[in-house]
Scaffold this motif. Structure first.
Motif, PDB file in Angstrom:
ATOM      1  N   PHE A   1       0.902  -1.124  -0.032  1.00  0.00           N
ATOM      2  CA  PHE A   1      -0.088   0.012  -0.005  1.00  0.00           C
ATOM      3  C   PHE A   1       1.003   1.380   0.206  1.00  0.00           C
ATOM      4  O   PHE A   1       2.097   1.123   0.171  1.00  0.00           O
ATOM      5  CB  PHE A   1      -0.897  -0.012   1.194  1.00  0.00           C
ATOM      6  N   ASP A   2       0.135   2.321  -0.164  1.00  0.00           N
ATOM      7  CA  ASP A   2       1.175   3.711  -0.248  1.00  0.00           C
ATOM      8  C   ASP A   2       1.248   4.434   0.832  1.00  0.00           C
ATOM      9  O   ASP A   2       0.575   5.555   0.834  1.00  0.00           O
ATOM     10  CB  ASP A   2       0.434   4.235  -1.655  1.00  0.00           C
ATOM     11  N   PHE A   3       1.475   3.794   2.038  1.00  0.00           N
ATOM     12  CA  PHE A   3       1.684   4.873   3.190  1.00  0.00           C
ATOM     13  C   PHE A   3       2.697   4.075   3.961  1.00  0.00           C
ATOM     14  O   PHE A   3       2.875   2.970   3.981  1.00  0.00           O
ATOM     15  CB  PHE A   3       0.237   5.151   3.928  1.00  0.00           C
TER      16      PHE A   3
ATOM     17  N   ASN B   1     -10.108  -0.724   0.389  1.00  0.00           N
ATOM     18  CA  ASN B   1      -9.617   0.098  -0.393  1.00  0.00           C
ATOM     19  C   ASN B   1      -8.635  -0.588  -1.613  1.00  0.00           C
ATOM     20  O   ASN B   1      -7.814  -1.361  -1.465  1.00  0.00           O
ATOM     21  CB  ASN B   1      -8.598   1.075   0.237  1.00  0.00           C
ATOM     22  N   GLU B   2      -9.298  -0.470  -2.746  1.00  0.00           N
ATOM     23  CA  GLU B   2      -8.487  -0.833  -4.004  1.00  0.00           C
ATOM     24  C   GLU B   2      -8.227  -2.404  -3.895  1.00  0.00           C
ATOM     25  O   GLU B   2      -6.903  -2.914  -3.931  1.00  0.00           O
ATOM     26  CB  GLU B   2      -7.240  -0.199  -4.385  1.00  0.00           C
ATOM     27  N   PRO B   3      -9.149  -3.313  -3.464  1.00  0.00           N
ATOM     28  CA  PRO B   3      -8.813  -4.672  -3.549  1.00  0.00           C
ATOM     29  C   PRO B   3      -8.401  -5.036  -4.825  1.00  0.00           C
ATOM     30  O   PRO B   3      -8.905  -4.786  -5.837  1.00  0.00           O
ATOM     31  CB  PRO B   3     -10.303  -5.399  -3.345  1.00  0.00           C
TER      32      PRO B   3
ATOM     33  N   TRP C   1      -2.435  12.016 -14.253  1.00  0.00           N
ATOM     34  CA  TRP C   1      -1.264  11.796 -13.271  1.00  0.00           C
ATOM     35  C   TRP C   1      -0.514  10.349 -13.802  1.00  0.00           C
ATOM     36  O   TRP C   1       0.327  10.456 -14.476  1.00  0.00           O
ATOM     37  CB  TRP C   1      -1.620  11.697 -11.703  1.00  0.00           C
ATOM     38  N   TYR C   2      -1.127   9.302 -13.320  1.00  0.00           N
ATOM     39  CA  TYR C   2      -0.725   8.030 -13.725  1.00  0.00           C
ATOM     40  C   TYR C   2      -1.027   7.546 -15.061  1.00  0.00           C
ATOM     41  O   TYR C   2       0.029   6.866 -15.638  1.00  0.00           O
ATOM     42  CB  TYR C   2      -1.204   6.942 -12.902  1.00  0.00           C
ATOM     43  N   SER C   3      -2.103   8.093 -15.574  1.00  0.00           N
ATOM     44  CA  SER C   3      -2.463   7.767 -17.080  1.00  0.00           C
ATOM     45  C   SER C   3      -2.655   9.363 -17.618  1.00  0.00           C
ATOM     46  O   SER C   3      -2.898  10.001 -16.876  1.00  0.00           O
ATOM     47  CB  SER C   3      -3.540   6.904 -17.319  1.00  0.00           C
TER      48      SER C   3
ATOM     49  N   LEU D   1       2.902  13.565  -2.186  1.00  0.00           N
ATOM     50  CA  LEU D   1       2.739  14.819  -2.422  1.00  0.00           C
ATOM     51  C   LEU D   1       1.553  15.476  -2.736  1.00  0.00           C
ATOM     52  O   LEU D   1       1.323  16.553  -3.242  1.00  0.00           O
ATOM     53  CB  LEU D   1       4.095  15.599  -2.899  1.00  0.00           C
ATOM     54  N   LYS D   2       0.425  14.580  -2.821  1.00  0.00           N
ATOM     55  CA  LYS D   2      -0.972  14.879  -3.306  1.00  0.00           C
ATOM     56  C   LYS D   2      -1.775  15.779  -2.380  1.00  0.00           C
ATOM     57  O   LYS D   2      -2.984  16.051  -2.807  1.00  0.00           O
ATOM     58  CB  LYS D   2      -1.632  13.575  -3.646  1.00  0.00           C
ATOM     59  N   GLY D   3      -1.055  16.063  -1.240  1.00  0.00           N
ATOM     60  CA  GLY D   3      -1.792  16.914  -0.340  1.00  0.00           C
ATOM     61  C   GLY D   3      -2.103  18.240  -0.892  1.00  0.00           C
ATOM     62  O   GLY D   3      -1.330  18.990  -1.417  1.00  0.00           O
TER      63      GLY D   3
HETATM   64  C1  GCB Z   1      -4.415   5.296  -4.788  1.00  0.00           C
HETATM   65  C2  GCB Z   1      -4.353   4.693  -3.338  1.00  0.00           C
HETATM   66  C3  GCB Z   1      -3.854   5.605  -2.411  1.00  0.00           C
HETATM   67  C4  GCB Z   1      -2.570   6.167  -2.982  1.00  0.00           C
HETATM   68  C5  GCB Z   1      -2.783   6.920  -4.007  1.00  0.00           C
HETATM   69  C6  GCB Z   1      -1.523   7.372  -4.659  1.00  0.00           C
HETATM   70  O1  GCB Z   1      -5.065   4.864  -5.548  1.00  0.00           O
HETATM   71  O2  GCB Z   1      -5.907   4.480  -3.096  1.00  0.00           O
HETATM   72  O3  GCB Z   1      -3.400   5.002  -1.170  1.00  0.00           O
HETATM   73  O4  GCB Z   1      -1.711   7.030  -2.190  1.00  0.00           O
HETATM   74  O5  GCB Z   1      -3.450   6.150  -5.143  1.00  0.00           O
HETATM   75  O6  GCB Z   1      -1.396   8.662  -4.501  1.00  0.00           O
HETATM   76  O7  GCB Z   1      -0.878   6.933  -5.734  1.00  0.00           O
END
Ligand code: GCB
Length: 581
Positions: free
Chosen positions: A163-165, A404-406, A460-462, A557-559
């Motif tokens: 996961f991303d944290f 979240n995102e299974p 962003w990612y796409s 840094l998406k805050g």
């Molecule tokens: C997501 C996740 C989240 C990430 C975010 C990102 O889809 O649910 O946990 O932090 O993307 O910024 O990549």
């Protein structure tokens, strides 16, 4: 589990403070009997707070560590039942009191408690914890798992997580010593129902463990009358309905809370007393939108994290007030507890300040098939149950998010997601149930949800850097999902990384301008679609992640605020967009 109360029948004592602490990288503590002989070489640690950012040498350590504190039994606790209550320990905790093993608990974000009446002494009590922060294929969330070829995101991070944290560890919420009546209230479930002509009903389900109670008094503030029930033939579970004429309803604009007082008496003497806030409100969703108290409502808000420098995931009242105040300042009325249950203080404050909350379980990065599926599935159900038991009385919670995102491209996923959603609905039929999906209209499990929650990163990612292509494709993506499922859609995540102070003209990725423009483009599009019931920006504040090539400085840094809560351009943009004058 009733949240600690402080009144004439129940007390609590907060054991937070500076504790003794010892890392145990070689797993020696059990053999060396540290529960009785805590190492002399120990260091000191603040509780509550994650251990990772308190020291210079163990930031990325997600393994075993030991804690110790001493306490005396407070005056007046002697005749009571004594419990030790832990708000959250990440990830696996074992607890010893005065050398005796009291119990253990798995899972990092939910409370647990033990009855220690027979072990506690009047003075010099030694409380020792062994905390294992390691995640595996058997844990929820999972960690240290090799990605499957069908998974879209191939995480390659240090520490290794799915996961991303950042996988912060330790005693992250307060530890309480509780004194409660020997026999009294076990649990209360409060629901409410709107009736015609501004009337309402508050329904109570009360579970008791009492052979001595002769009377139950119920009082709801603002109502003239007290309801008195004679309970000579006591059922262990009792139900009652309180009629509320001219009910004042709870909503984000007007978060009115009644106060419910329940008193158990024997021969007119009160021996147990519970006070709970009650918000009267009703929520429903259909293809025409989301309705709160029969009025259509649009959600404006954020995905968030419990994350702050030095504290890690440790709860802190000032940070909580700051975050909820920042959200009010921007004009938000909603947030999701991404990606785990937040502190009980957060939920209580959301009730008071008026936020509609999507309450999420710790099931992030879940995958189906392979090693440990049965264990992960069982834990996921346990956590759904524990979360609903903990938060069922909060008017702020309008939707349970079971994951979240299974990683649902795998063949088994549909069956398991269906079961998890059905289980949540069976436990609570008064709220919506959903999960946050990153997939497209091929996400068949969306059929079982009351509300479709989508995480989207076009631009962003796409389509990186290409906002107009992103908008066109997002629009088609959303329309096709609505066409197929005919359910309201909430965008639970969208956003862009912006390095605070980095500017660009023309805007480009990582600049504050690009983040603002991307968010503005999404809002413009979402506002044109009648089936969209809201927008949750990812995320309120920058937050710490594991180290990875795409995470500059170990930060996401998406805050729209920095990690120290300073606004970026996007925060000002949102304030304008969400507070049209
Ligand atoms: C997501 C996740 C989240 C990430 C975010 C990102 O889809 O649910 O946990 O932090 O993307 O910024 O990549």
């Amino acid at each position: 589990m009733i949240y600690p109360q402080f009144n004439e029948c129940r007390q609590y004592h907060d054991l937070s403070g500076i504790w003794k602490f010892q890392f145990d990288p070689n797993n020696q503590g059990l053999n060396e009997n540290w529960m009785n002989h805590f190492p002399k070489s120990h260091r000191f640690i603040a509780v509550p707070a994650s251990w990772n950012d308190q020291f210079e040498d163990f930031r990325d350590y997600v393994d075993i560590a030991w804690y110790k504190t001493q306490f005396h039994l407070p005056w007046g606790y002697k005749q009571k039942k004594i419990l030790l209550r832990f708000g959250s320990i990440h990830y696996f905790a074992q607890v010893w009191l005065n050398g005796s093993l009291v119990g253990h608990h798995e899972g990092g974000n939910l409370p647990f408690q033990f009855d220690v009446t027979s072990l506690v002494r009047e003075s010099q009590n030694n409380l020792v914890l062994r905390v294992d922060g390691a995640l595996s294929a058997l844990s929820v969330p999972p960690g240290n798992v090799t990605p499957h070829p069908l998974d879209t995101f191939q995480n390659n991070t240090y520490p290794s997580v799915n996961f991303d944290f950042f996988p912060f560890c330790g005693v992250q919420r307060p530890v309480f010593l509780l004194a409660v009546p020997e026999h009294g209230f076990i649990d209360i479930t409060i629901t409410s129902k709107l009736l015609p002509q501004d009337n309402a009903q508050v329904q109570l389900q009360i579970q008791l463990d009492s052979t001595i109670a002769t009377q139950l008094d119920v009082h709801l503030s603002d109502l003239e009358k007290e309801i008195r029930t004679n309970i000579f033939q006591l059922p262990s579970s009792t139900e009652m309905v309180i009629e509320v004429p001219n009910a004042k309803l709870w909503s984000p604009e007007s978060p009115f809370l009644y106060q419910l007082d329940l008193r158990l008496k024997q021969d007119a003497i009160t021996f147990d007393h519970i006070q709970l806030p009650v918000g009267i409100r009703e929520i429903r969703a259909n293809s025409n939108g989301l309705f709160l108290n029969n009025q259509r409502i649009t959600l404006k808000g954020f995905g968030r994290h419990e994350d702050f420098p030095i504290l890690g995931r440790g709860s802190n009242p000032a940070v909580l007030i700051k975050d909820l105040s920042l959200m009010k300042w921007v004009g938000a009325n909603s947030f999701r507890t991404s990606h785990y249950p937040y502190s009980e203080d957060t939920m209580a404050l959301a009730d008071k300040m008026g936020f509609l909350v999507i309450d999420e379980t710790p099931s992030v990065g879940l995958f189906f098939e392979e090693t440990g599926l049965a264990a992960r599935f069982k834990l996921s159900l346990d956590f759904i149950k524990d979360l609903i038991e903990r938060d069922k009385n909060h008017p702020c919670v309008f939707c349970w998010s079971i994951a979240n995102e299974p990683h649902s491209a795998r063949p088994n996923a549909l069956h398991y997601l269906k079961e998890m959603i059905a289980f949540a609905k069976q436990l609570d039929s008064t709220r919506l149930v959903s999960f946050a999906s990153f997939r497209n209209y091929d996400e068949e499990a969306l059929h079982f949800c009351d509300l479709i929650c989508l995480n989207r990163y076009l631009g962003w990612y796409s389509y990186p850097g290409c906002l107009s292509e992103a908008s066109v494709n997002l629009s088609q993506d959303l329309d096709s999902i609505f066409k197929k499922f005919q359910k309201p859609i909430l965008l639970t995540e969208f956003g862009a990384d912006a390095l605070a102070g980095h500017h660009a003209q023309p805007p480009e990725m990582f600049s504050e301008e690009y983040q603002s423009l991307l968010i503005a483009a999404y809002l413009d599009l979402l506002n044109t679609k009648q089936y969209i019931i809201g927008q949750h920006i990812w995320t309120l504040c920058d937050f710490k992640t594991a180290q990875a090539i795409h995470r500059i400085g170990g930060l996401n840094l998406k805050g729209v605020f920095t990690r120290d809560r300073r606004p970026k351009l996007a925060a000002h943009l949102l304030k304008k967009a969400w507070n049209p004058s």
